[in-house]
Write a protein that holds these residues in place. Structure first.
Motif, PDB file in Angstrom:
ATOM      1  N   LYS A 186       0.826  -1.211   0.000  1.00  0.00           N
ATOM      2  CA  LYS A 186       0.000   0.000   0.000  1.00  0.00           C
ATOM      3  C   LYS A 186       0.865   1.269   0.000  1.00  0.00           C
ATOM      4  CE  LYS A 186      -0.869  -0.512   4.957  1.00  0.00           C
ATOM      5  NZ  LYS A 186      -1.757  -1.181   5.921  1.00  0.00           N
ATOM      6  N   ILE A 203      -6.513  -7.439   2.006  1.00  0.00           N
ATOM      7  CA  ILE A 203      -6.320  -7.571   3.458  1.00  0.00           C
ATOM      8  C   ILE A 203      -7.102  -6.539   4.258  1.00  0.00           C
ATOM      9  CG2 ILE A 203      -4.032  -8.637   3.178  1.00  0.00           C
ATOM     10  CD1 ILE A 203      -2.769  -5.942   3.890  1.00  0.00           C
ATOM     11  N   MET A 221      -5.344  -8.737  13.178  1.00  0.00           N
ATOM     12  CA  MET A 221      -4.366  -7.669  13.382  1.00  0.00           C
ATOM     13  C   MET A 221      -4.262  -7.506  14.889  1.00  0.00           C
ATOM     14  SD  MET A 221      -5.681  -4.744  10.762  1.00  0.00           S
ATOM     15  CE  MET A 221      -4.270  -3.638  10.668  1.00  0.00           C
ATOM     16  N   MET A 245       2.555  -8.692  11.534  1.00  0.00           N
ATOM     17  CA  MET A 245       2.914  -7.561  10.686  1.00  0.00           C
ATOM     18  C   MET A 245       4.332  -7.146  11.082  1.00  0.00           C
ATOM     19  SD  MET A 245      -0.900  -5.837  11.174  1.00  0.00           S
ATOM     20  CE  MET A 245      -0.401  -4.192  10.809  1.00  0.00           C
ATOM     21  N   THR A 246       4.813  -6.047  10.552  1.00  0.00           N
ATOM     22  CA  THR A 246       6.204  -5.659  10.825  1.00  0.00           C
ATOM     23  C   THR A 246       6.531  -5.691  12.316  1.00  0.00           C
ATOM     24  OG1 THR A 246       6.281  -4.314   8.843  1.00  0.00           O
ATOM     25  CG2 THR A 246       7.892  -3.795  10.566  1.00  0.00           C
ATOM     26  N   ARG A 300       1.953 -10.628   6.998  1.00  0.00           N
ATOM     27  CA  ARG A 300       1.689  -9.506   6.096  1.00  0.00           C
ATOM     28  C   ARG A 300       2.613  -8.357   6.481  1.00  0.00           C
ATOM     29  NH1 ARG A 300      -2.943 -10.696   8.931  1.00  0.00           N
ATOM     30  NH2 ARG A 300      -2.711  -8.632   9.835  1.00  0.00           N
ATOM     31  N   VAL A 301       3.653  -8.171   5.707  1.00  0.00           N
ATOM     32  CA  VAL A 301       4.691  -7.214   6.101  1.00  0.00           C
ATOM     33  C   VAL A 301       4.811  -6.083   5.077  1.00  0.00           C
ATOM     34  CG1 VAL A 301       7.140  -6.924   6.664  1.00  0.00           C
ATOM     35  CG2 VAL A 301       5.952  -9.042   7.308  1.00  0.00           C
ATOM     36  N   GLY A 302       4.674  -4.850   5.550  1.00  0.00           N
ATOM     37  CA  GLY A 302       4.839  -3.676   4.687  1.00  0.00           C
ATOM     38  C   GLY A 302       6.089  -2.900   5.059  1.00  0.00           C
ATOM     39  N   THR A 303       6.002  -2.184   6.172  1.00  0.00           N
ATOM     40  CA  THR A 303       7.093  -1.318   6.633  1.00  0.00           C
ATOM     41  C   THR A 303       8.436  -2.060   6.720  1.00  0.00           C
ATOM     42  OG1 THR A 303       5.382  -0.283   7.982  1.00  0.00           O
ATOM     43  CG2 THR A 303       7.640   0.411   8.389  1.00  0.00           C
ATOM     44  N   ARG A 311       5.881   4.242   5.591  1.00  0.00           N
ATOM     45  CA  ARG A 311       5.041   4.643   4.450  1.00  0.00           C
ATOM     46  C   ARG A 311       5.063   6.145   4.261  1.00  0.00           C
ATOM     47  NH1 ARG A 311       2.561  -0.084   5.622  1.00  0.00           N
ATOM     48  NH2 ARG A 311       1.581   0.600   7.536  1.00  0.00           N
TER      49      ARG A 311
HETATM   50  C1  LIG Z   1      -0.766  -2.163   6.463  1.00  0.00           C
HETATM   51  C2  LIG Z   1      -1.187  -3.524   6.860  1.00  0.00           C
HETATM   52  C3  LIG Z   1      -0.237  -4.514   7.142  1.00  0.00           C
HETATM   53  C4  LIG Z   1       1.261  -4.265   7.128  1.00  0.00           C
HETATM   54  O1  LIG Z   1       1.630  -3.391   8.148  1.00  0.00           O
HETATM   55  P1  LIG Z   1       3.166  -3.067   8.450  1.00  0.00           P
HETATM   56  O2  LIG Z   1       3.150  -2.639   9.878  1.00  0.00           O
HETATM   57  O3  LIG Z   1       3.544  -1.969   7.522  1.00  0.00           O
HETATM   58  O4  LIG Z   1       3.946  -4.295   8.220  1.00  0.00           O
HETATM   59  C5  LIG Z   1      -0.695  -5.784   7.457  1.00  0.00           C
HETATM   60  N1  LIG Z   1      -2.009  -6.066   7.496  1.00  0.00           N
HETATM   61  C6  LIG Z   1      -2.956  -5.154   7.236  1.00  0.00           C
HETATM   62  C7  LIG Z   1      -4.391  -5.553   7.301  1.00  0.00           C
HETATM   63  C8  LIG Z   1      -2.576  -3.853   6.907  1.00  0.00           C
HETATM   64  O5  LIG Z   1      -3.524  -2.942   6.636  1.00  0.00           O
END
Ligand SMILES: *Cc1c(COP(=O)(O)O)cnc(C)c1O
Length: 234
Positions: free
Chosen positions: A41, A83, A167, A208-209, A224-227, A233
């Motif tokens: 995202k 997600i 989450m 997550m992160t 589910r890893v973004g940061t 972001r």
């Molecule tokens: C943004 C998001 C993530 C990833 O979050 P980070 O802290 O950046 O790893 C995972 N799951 C959901 C549902 C999210 O919206």
């Protein structure tokens, strides 16, 4: 063409995340696998393409519009995961494009998903979102509502429940995180034992992160890893 310095970071970040996933599995003696979903995202397309070049197979987005845009830009060379909270009127926009919906959070969405999948003569795979800590800011079922909900969904033939998603609260409190993840694991085990028709507990999407290593130690098999891959972001 010069080397984009951003790509170097991405490579290192991705490698670090993958390494931590393996270490967490080893730490608790697990021999199964964890799937990494890169949450893209707000990322520019170049970054998304870079991590795909680096071997990422699963892309997660929390908004329909961005997910649809990814599919248009990248195509079906990776699997897409929805997600985030999904409005019923947007189901039609993503139903053909996703491998898995992680955020089934209400009965009305079941009806729309079933209707749209049926129209396309397909079956959609979904995870039930659970709001373990009952946070006001988050969607998902209370733990005690999950089994009654499953019993309502069993009859919808164009939907396959494949597991659970959560989450966790955003906190450094490791004990609290473990408690949340253990609750999810136990719920998954409980549901598995009931042997509902068409329902499997193949995936436990948590971590997550901030907390994916703990989540894996507690039994997650989808993080589910973004940061952690892309940095903060912007
Ligand atoms: C943004 C998001 C993530 C990833 O979050 P980070 O802290 O950046 O790893 C995972 N799951 C959901 C549902 C999210 O919206």
């Amino acid at each position: 063409m010069g080397v984009n310095p951003i790509n170097i970071n991405l490579k290192e970040n991705l490698f670090n995340v993958e390494e931590k996933i393996e270490k967490s599995l080893l730490k608790v003696g697990r021999k199964d696998k964890v799937e990494l979903i890169a949450v893209t995202k707000t990322q520019p397309i170049e970054n998304v393409k870079s991590i795909i070049d680096l071997g990422v197979k699963n892309i997660g987005e929390n908004r329909v519009q961005e997910l649809v845009q990814r599919v248009e830009e990248i195509g079906q060379v990776v699997d897409y995961h929805m997600i985030g909270h999904l409005q019923s009127n947007k189901v039609k926009d993503i139903i053909d494009n996703i491998r898995l919906l992680h955020s089934l959070d209400r009965m009305s969405l079941v009806k729309e998903l079933n209707k749209r999948s049926k129209m396309r003569n397909k079956v959609i795979d979904v995870l039930i979102q659970v709001n373990v800590a009952e946070e006001m800011s988050k969607f998902g079922f209370k733990v005690s509502d999950v089994i009654p909900f499953i019993e309502q969904v069993v009859g919808y033939e164009h939907i396959r429940i494949k597991g659970l998603m959560t989450m966790a609260p955003f906190t450094d409190d490791e004990l609290l995180l473990r408690k949340v993840f253990k609750t999810m694991y136990n719920l998954k085990e409980d549901i598995s034992k009931r042997n509902y028709q068409h329902i499997s507990m193949e995936f436990l999407s948590m971590g997550m992160t901030n907390d994916y290593e703990i989540a894996i130690e507690e039994g997650s098999n989808m993080v589910r890893v973004g940061t952690g891959i892309f940095g903060e972001r912007y």
